[in-house]
Motif scaffolding. Structure first.
Motif, short mmCIF file in Angstrom:
data_model
loop_
_atom_site.label_atom_id
_atom_site.label_comp_id
_atom_site.label_asym_id
_atom_site.label_seq_id
_atom_site.Cartn_x
_atom_site.Cartn_y
_atom_site.Cartn_z
N PRO A 170 0.82 -1.23 0.00
CA PRO A 170 0.00 0.00 0.00
C PRO A 170 0.85 1.27 0.00
CG PRO A 170 -0.39 -1.27 2.02
CD PRO A 170 0.51 -2.10 1.15
N LEU A 171 2.05 1.20 0.63
CA LEU A 171 2.96 2.36 0.55
C LEU A 171 3.47 2.54 -0.88
CD1 LEU A 171 5.26 2.43 3.73
CD2 LEU A 171 3.74 4.24 2.91
N ALA A 172 3.81 1.43 -1.54
CA ALA A 172 4.26 1.51 -2.94
C ALA A 172 3.15 2.13 -3.80
CB ALA A 172 4.63 0.12 -3.47
N GLU A 173 1.91 1.71 -3.53
CA GLU A 173 0.76 2.26 -4.27
C GLU A 173 0.64 3.77 -4.03
OE1 GLU A 173 -3.00 0.38 -3.27
OE2 GLU A 173 -4.11 2.14 -3.93
N SER A 216 7.69 -8.81 -11.76
CA SER A 216 9.05 -8.31 -11.51
C SER A 216 9.25 -8.03 -10.02
CB SER A 216 9.31 -7.04 -12.33
OG SER A 216 8.38 -6.04 -12.03
N LEU A 217 10.54 -7.78 -9.68
CA LEU A 217 10.92 -7.45 -8.30
C LEU A 217 11.03 -5.92 -8.19
CD1 LEU A 217 12.05 -8.57 -5.52
CD2 LEU A 217 14.33 -8.37 -6.57
N MET A 218 10.40 -5.37 -7.14
CA MET A 218 10.31 -3.91 -7.01
C MET A 218 11.64 -3.19 -7.22
SD MET A 218 8.04 -1.42 -5.96
CE MET A 218 8.53 -0.29 -7.21
N MET A 219 12.69 -3.60 -6.51
CA MET A 219 13.92 -2.81 -6.58
C MET A 219 14.67 -2.98 -7.90
SD MET A 219 13.71 -0.96 -3.98
CE MET A 219 15.22 -0.05 -4.26
N ASP A 220 14.26 -3.95 -8.73
CA ASP A 220 14.86 -4.06 -10.07
C ASP A 220 14.51 -2.85 -10.93
OD1 ASP A 220 16.26 -6.31 -9.54
OD2 ASP A 220 14.93 -7.68 -10.62
N TYR A 251 9.92 3.55 2.66
CA TYR A 251 9.40 4.66 1.84
C TYR A 251 10.46 5.17 0.87
CZ TYR A 251 6.70 8.67 0.41
OH TYR A 251 6.00 9.57 -0.36
N ASN A 252 11.68 5.37 1.39
CA ASN A 252 12.75 5.88 0.53
C ASN A 252 13.11 4.92 -0.59
OD1 ASN A 252 12.97 8.32 1.89
ND2 ASN A 252 14.36 7.47 3.42
N LEU A 253 13.14 3.63 -0.29
CA LEU A 253 13.40 2.63 -1.33
C LEU A 253 12.30 2.67 -2.39
CD1 LEU A 253 14.56 -0.42 0.85
CD2 LEU A 253 15.98 0.91 -0.74
N LEU A 254 11.07 2.87 -1.95
CA LEU A 254 9.94 2.89 -2.88
C LEU A 254 9.94 4.13 -3.77
CD1 LEU A 254 7.18 1.49 -0.50
CD2 LEU A 254 8.30 0.29 -2.41
N VAL A 255 10.45 5.24 -3.24
CA VAL A 255 10.59 6.45 -4.07
C VAL A 255 11.62 6.18 -5.17
CG1 VAL A 255 11.42 8.83 -4.11
CG2 VAL A 255 9.84 8.09 -2.32
N ASP A 257 11.28 3.76 11.95
CA ASP A 257 12.40 4.05 11.02
C ASP A 257 12.45 3.03 9.89
OD1 ASP A 257 13.21 2.01 12.68
OD2 ASP A 257 15.26 2.74 12.90
N GLY A 258 11.98 1.82 10.14
CA GLY A 258 11.92 0.81 9.09
C GLY A 258 10.94 1.21 8.00
#
Ligand code: 4NP
Length: 162
Positions: free
Chosen positions: A17-20, A108-112, A137-141, A131-132
């Protein structure tokens, strides 16, 4: 043409849901709401119908990324309805690949989609602290920026005069 993106994690209450929310915010900033549809789902069903985890909602609020989702489990139908089905970690991707009706080319894999963290997993923040969620969140941005660039190119190819 409308491109349809489905993010998938385990519970559909933290990462997907955060990725969305992140991609929807970027899509709105680019005025592409009519061309890109974004949703999320979980491979598990324990949280179906629930709002995202409170910490995910707070993280989204801090970043002004509206989050408006009720958890649901992925279904075979999603492989017909969506063009991109993106798992947060390797076990998500494996579970999606094994789902009845899976279409491997769509998975696919998100971070790819990121520039600098290809192959990395989006860590499950459920048993950690705030903090996790911020790290997620930062990885998803980062990954959604790469994904959106790809989608914009796809839209250009489909409608070169637009
Ligand atoms: P998510 O996090 O997959 O990012 O939504 C989790 C949420 C709930 C559980 C595990 C992970 N759970 O075990 O209930």
């Amino acid at each position: 043409m409308k491109i349809r993106v489905l993010f998938v994690c385990l519970g559909n209450i933290c990462r997907s849901p955060l990725a969305e929310a992140v991609l929807k915010k970027m899509v709105a900033e680019h005025g592409l709401e009519d061309q890109i549809h974004v949703d999320s789902a979980g491979t598990g069903s324990w949280h179906s119908g629930e709002l995202p985890d409170r910490r995910a909602r707070e993280t989204a609020a801090i970043h002004a990324a509206p989050i408006n989702h009720r958890a649901r489990q992925i279904s075979s139908r999603d492989f017909q309805d969506f063009d991109y089905i993106i798992g947060m970690d390797r076990s998500n991707v494996q579970n999606i690949r094994n789902w009845p009706g899976a279409i491997p080319e769509k998975i696919s894999l998100m971070m790819d989609w990121s520039e600098h963290h290809k192959g990395m997993e989006v860590p499950d923040p459920y048993y950690g602290e705030m903090d996790g969620f911020e790290q997620v969140y930062n990885l998803l941005v980062e990954s959604n920026s790469g994904l959106l660039n790809h989608l914009k190119n796809e839209l250009k190819v489909a409608a070169p005069s637009a």
